[in-house]
Design an enzyme around this catalytic site. Structure first.
Site, mmCIF file in Angstrom:
data_model
loop_
_atom_site.group_PDB
_atom_site.id
_atom_site.type_symbol
_atom_site.label_atom_id
_atom_site.label_comp_id
_atom_site.label_asym_id
_atom_site.label_seq_id
_atom_site.Cartn_x
_atom_site.Cartn_y
_atom_site.Cartn_z
ATOM 1 N N HIS A 135 0.810 -1.217 0.000
ATOM 2 C CA HIS A 135 0.000 0.000 0.000
ATOM 3 C C HIS A 135 0.844 1.269 0.000
ATOM 4 C CE1 HIS A 135 0.352 -0.322 4.520
ATOM 5 N NE2 HIS A 135 0.444 0.979 4.390
ATOM 6 N N ASP A 165 0.269 -7.661 1.341
ATOM 7 C CA ASP A 165 0.611 -6.243 1.516
ATOM 8 C C ASP A 165 2.127 -6.048 1.560
ATOM 9 O OD1 ASP A 165 0.104 -3.534 1.701
ATOM 10 O OD2 ASP A 165 0.001 -3.535 3.890
ATOM 11 N N SER A 240 4.712 2.668 7.786
ATOM 12 C CA SER A 240 4.410 1.546 6.902
ATOM 13 C C SER A 240 5.648 1.113 6.134
ATOM 14 C CB SER A 240 3.340 1.954 5.882
ATOM 15 O OG SER A 240 2.077 1.588 6.314
#
Length: 502
Positions: A135, A165, A240
């Site tokens: 993402h 992911d 992230s």
């Protein structure tokens, strides 16, 4: 988050206070530093003479931080502004207020606008391979890497795997600092960990906490393979893709999500285990795609009451609620109501653990299943099939399996024939036929036209399509002209025009 709209999940409990708790992907992913202090106690003379424990001696993690931080980078991405495909829970005004306004449901944002994203990454090879979250770079047209020594590189996408992911990037450099991947299976609840990344763009930051739990599911997105390490090390947007390391500086996880009612850290964060990351990374680097085994069953949580109903002493194992026709499980003799308690001699805790273990096994592998049926143990042998999951590699090209690449790749989607079982799950009328959309490439033609995962394609250019071959032929006949799709979504039909890639 990589963009301000990367919101993954929201829930509201019936009869509970109106607290909306959001699961957030951490691209763009702070809270107070978590510390622990030993409880006060009265020491005996013998105790005072004893050698202090390693934990008591640990007063600084500076050595580990010094080893880790050079291998953690900032990942910046540029993309066209568009509605999020992975995190569709943006209708709540509270979420829009925090993440910024977006177009009303069903409308496309202006195509000329640009969006920038911020995340983190981990260098895993001296010649420039970098692990991050899918993402973080989803839909990116340009990716830039910033190292801790203030160097900047243009990165290319080696491969991206939405179900886990994870993504792998490559920069042109040598003799880079790297992180060693630990065996995440050996991580224990209570172990001290450090999170390293660039939260909120403030610059490289290190926070500390412990492993709070293992094997967590968050329900981030349909089709995800989730086996998260939960930690209370403060992580926020921008963390992230960053590193979760142990006190010796080994990578135990890739930070991915937080659970939060406000968008900030409340001490509940989730990281993808290093063992899963290693498997996905090696496949993406080697072939540009991830192959996953499939057994061909649907399962459900095994509660204490269900366990008692099936005559089980404890609620452990994977309860089979459905066996797909003509699947490896059907060929092996697995039946609905079976409880799979072990695979190749290794115990299975629940259905999610079984699904992850099967997915991590290469298609074509023979596995031995230990099954409880009618109170008796049986051993069944199955040869795994291949799960059809789209994987994106350099330039966003699709590697869709099963002869679908010619059509699905040109449209930017993956499909599978609608079965009676899937029609029943989707509450479609008996006899409905067509192709079920299993994934949509972010920024691709189908995505731009408004197609979504779970849509049913019934016609292409006014002709019924029920197989991938029919879809491929119909798209081929259209040439460079847009194709007209009759799509069923939530019981309603509509037409969409999609211009295939050349």
């Amino acid at each position: 988050m990589s963009r301000r709209t990367d919101l993954s999940h929201a829930s509201r409990g019936a009869g509970a206070p109106r607290l909306r708790v959001a699961l957030l992907a951490l691209a763009l992913l702070s809270g107070g530093l978590f510390t622990t202090a030993p409880a006060a106690s009265v020491a005996s003379p013998a105790d005072s003479a004893a050698e202090p424990s390693p934990a008591a001696q640990q007063s600084s993690y500076a050595d580990a931080v010094q080893r880790v931080t050079p291998a953690v980078v900032t990942v910046r991405s540029e993309r066209r502004a568009r509605p999020s495909q992975q995190f569709p829970f943006m209708d709540d005004p509270r979420f829009r207020e925090f993440f910024g306004q977006r177009s009303p449901r069903g409308e496309q944002e202006p195509r000329g606008e640009r969006a920038s994203g911020l995340g983190s990454g981990v260098i895993v090879s001296t010649d420039g391979y970098i692990l991050t979250n899918h993402h973080v770079i989803d839909g990116a047209e340009q990716i830039t890497i910033e190292t801790s020594d203030d160097r900047t590189f243009r990165a290319r996408l080696v491969g991206s795997d939405p179900p886990s992911d994870l993504a792998v990037l490559k920069i042109d450099s040598t003799n880079l600092p790297v992180l060693t991947l630990a065996n995440s299976d050996e991580v224990r609840v209570g172990d001290v960990v450090l999170a390293v990344g660039n939260p909120l763009g403030v610059g490289q930051t290190v926070t500390q906490g412990i492993i709070s739990a293992k094997g967590r599911q968050t329900g981030l997105g349909d089709g995800s393979f989730e086996d998260f390490i939960q930690t209370d090390a403060p992580i926020n947007r921008g963390n992230s893709g960053g590193a979760l390391v142990n006190t010796t500086g080994e990578l135990v996880g890739i930070n991915s999500q937080i659970l939060s009612p406000s968008g900030g850290s409340i001490g509940i964060g989730f990281a993808i285990p290093s063992n899963m990351a290693r498997n996905v990374m090696q496949q993406l680097i080697t072939t540009g795609r991830v192959r996953r085994g499939v057994l061909g069953i649907y399962g459900q949580p095994l509660s204490a009451d269900l366990a008692a109903s099936f005559g089980l002493e404890q609620a452990r194992g994977a309860l089979v609620s459905e066996v797909q026709p003509d699947s490896p499980a059907a060929a092996a003799g697995v039946r609905r109501g079976d409880v799979i308690i072990a695979v190749n001699g290794q115990a299975v805790a629940d259905y999610n653990a079984l699904r992850n273990r099967i997915a991590a096994t290469q298609p074509g592998t023979a596995v031995t299943l230990r099954v409880l049926r009618d109170g008796r143990e049986q051993q069944l042998r199955a040869t795994l099939g291949e799960r059809e999951v789209e994987t994106t590699r350099e330039g966003g090209e699709e590697n869709a399996p099963g002869g679908e690449r010619a059509a699905g790749g040109r449209l930017g989607l993956s499909v599978e024939p609608l079965t009676p079982e899937s029609a029943q799950r989707l509450n479609l009328p008996a006899g409905t036929r067509g192709l079920l959309v299993t994934s949509v490439t972010s920024g691709g033609p189908a995505s731009e036209a408004g197609l979504r995962r779970g849509d049913l394609i019934q016609e292409v250019n006014r002709q019924p399509v029920n197989t991938r071959e029919e879809l491929t032929a119909a798209v081929g006949r259209a040439g460079d002209r847009p194709v007209l799709l009759l799509v069923t979504r939530e019981g309603r039909n509509s037409y969409l025009a999609v211009r295939p890639r050349r």
